[in-house]
Design a protein around this motif. Structure first.
Motif, short mmCIF file in Angstrom:
data_model
loop_
_atom_site.label_atom_id
_atom_site.label_comp_id
_atom_site.label_asym_id
_atom_site.label_seq_id
_atom_site.Cartn_x
_atom_site.Cartn_y
_atom_site.Cartn_z
N GLY A 11 0.78 -1.23 0.00
CA GLY A 11 0.00 0.00 0.00
C GLY A 11 0.81 1.29 0.00
O GLY A 11 0.26 2.35 -0.22
N MET A 12 2.12 1.21 0.25
CA MET A 12 2.93 2.43 0.24
C MET A 12 3.17 2.87 -1.21
O MET A 12 3.53 2.05 -2.05
CB MET A 12 4.29 2.20 0.91
CG MET A 12 4.23 1.91 2.38
SD MET A 12 5.87 1.92 3.16
CE MET A 12 6.75 0.66 2.24
N ALA A 72 4.91 7.77 7.28
CA ALA A 72 3.86 7.31 8.18
C ALA A 72 4.21 5.95 8.77
O ALA A 72 4.10 5.72 9.98
CB ALA A 72 2.52 7.24 7.45
N VAL A 73 4.66 5.03 7.91
CA VAL A 73 5.04 3.69 8.37
C VAL A 73 6.25 3.77 9.30
O VAL A 73 6.26 3.17 10.39
CB VAL A 73 5.32 2.75 7.18
CG1 VAL A 73 5.96 1.45 7.64
CG2 VAL A 73 4.04 2.48 6.42
N SER A 74 7.25 4.55 8.90
CA SER A 74 8.47 4.69 9.72
C SER A 74 8.14 5.27 11.09
O SER A 74 8.65 4.81 12.11
CB SER A 74 9.49 5.58 9.02
OG SER A 74 9.95 4.96 7.85
N SER A 132 16.15 2.19 14.39
CA SER A 132 16.05 2.85 13.09
C SER A 132 15.06 2.11 12.19
O SER A 132 14.84 0.91 12.36
CB SER A 132 17.41 2.95 12.39
OG SER A 132 17.84 1.70 11.92
N VAL A 133 14.48 2.89 11.26
CA VAL A 133 13.52 2.34 10.31
C VAL A 133 13.79 2.98 8.97
O VAL A 133 13.96 4.19 8.88
CB VAL A 133 12.06 2.65 10.72
CG1 VAL A 133 11.09 2.04 9.70
CG2 VAL A 133 11.75 2.15 12.12
N GLN A 134 13.83 2.15 7.93
CA GLN A 134 13.96 2.67 6.57
C GLN A 134 12.88 2.02 5.72
O GLN A 134 12.89 0.81 5.50
CB GLN A 134 15.33 2.38 5.97
CG GLN A 134 15.45 2.93 4.55
CD GLN A 134 16.77 2.58 3.90
OE1 GLN A 134 17.48 1.69 4.35
NE2 GLN A 134 17.09 3.27 2.84
N ALA A 135 11.92 2.85 5.25
CA ALA A 135 10.84 2.36 4.41
C ALA A 135 11.07 2.84 2.98
O ALA A 135 11.46 3.99 2.77
CB ALA A 135 9.50 2.88 4.93
N GLU A 177 -1.80 0.73 12.06
CA GLU A 177 -2.10 2.06 12.59
C GLU A 177 -1.75 3.14 11.58
O GLU A 177 -2.42 4.17 11.49
CB GLU A 177 -1.34 2.29 13.91
CG GLU A 177 -1.62 3.60 14.57
CD GLU A 177 -3.06 3.74 15.08
OE1 GLU A 177 -3.52 4.90 15.17
OE2 GLU A 177 -3.71 2.73 15.38
N ALA A 178 -0.69 2.91 10.80
CA ALA A 178 -0.28 3.86 9.77
C ALA A 178 -1.19 3.80 8.55
O ALA A 178 -1.14 4.68 7.69
CB ALA A 178 1.17 3.59 9.35
#
Length: 96
Positions: free
Chosen positions: A35-36, A44-46, A57-60, A86-87
């Motif tokens: 969906g991204m 939003a996801v990160s 850390s998060v990398q989308a 939630e995102a």
């Protein structure tokens, strides 16, 4: 005044300011998220995943649907799923 006050680049990728180095003892897991479509989606996801305890850390990447998460300990997949939900997106599972 800056032309673009967004954290996103013209190519639609976001930069969180984190580096790709992983500290000793940290765990990196890559998830598939559906969906991204743009930098806003990535952010939003990160943002939601970053709120999980232990995440460092998060990398989308919307183009691939992959979200790489580094954490102090292995994460509960249901916690990641809840954050992605939630995102407003769907966790397809751990990427192969």
């Amino acid at each position: 005044m800056a032309e673009n006050s967004s954290c996103c680049t013209p190519e639609g990728t976001c930069h969180s300011g984190s580096t790709s180095e992983v500290a000793v003892g940290e765990v990196t897991t890559t998830y598939k998220v559906t969906g991204m479509t743009c930098g806003h989606c990535e952010g939003a996801v990160s943002s939601e995943i970053s709120e999980i305890a232990g995440v460092t850390s998060v990398q989308a990447v919307a183009a691939t649907g992959l979200v790489t998460v580094t954490s102090k300990t292995p994460l509960d997949e249901e916690a990641v799923r809840a954050a992605v939900d939630e995102a407003g997106y769907e966790l397809a599972g751990v990427a192969a």
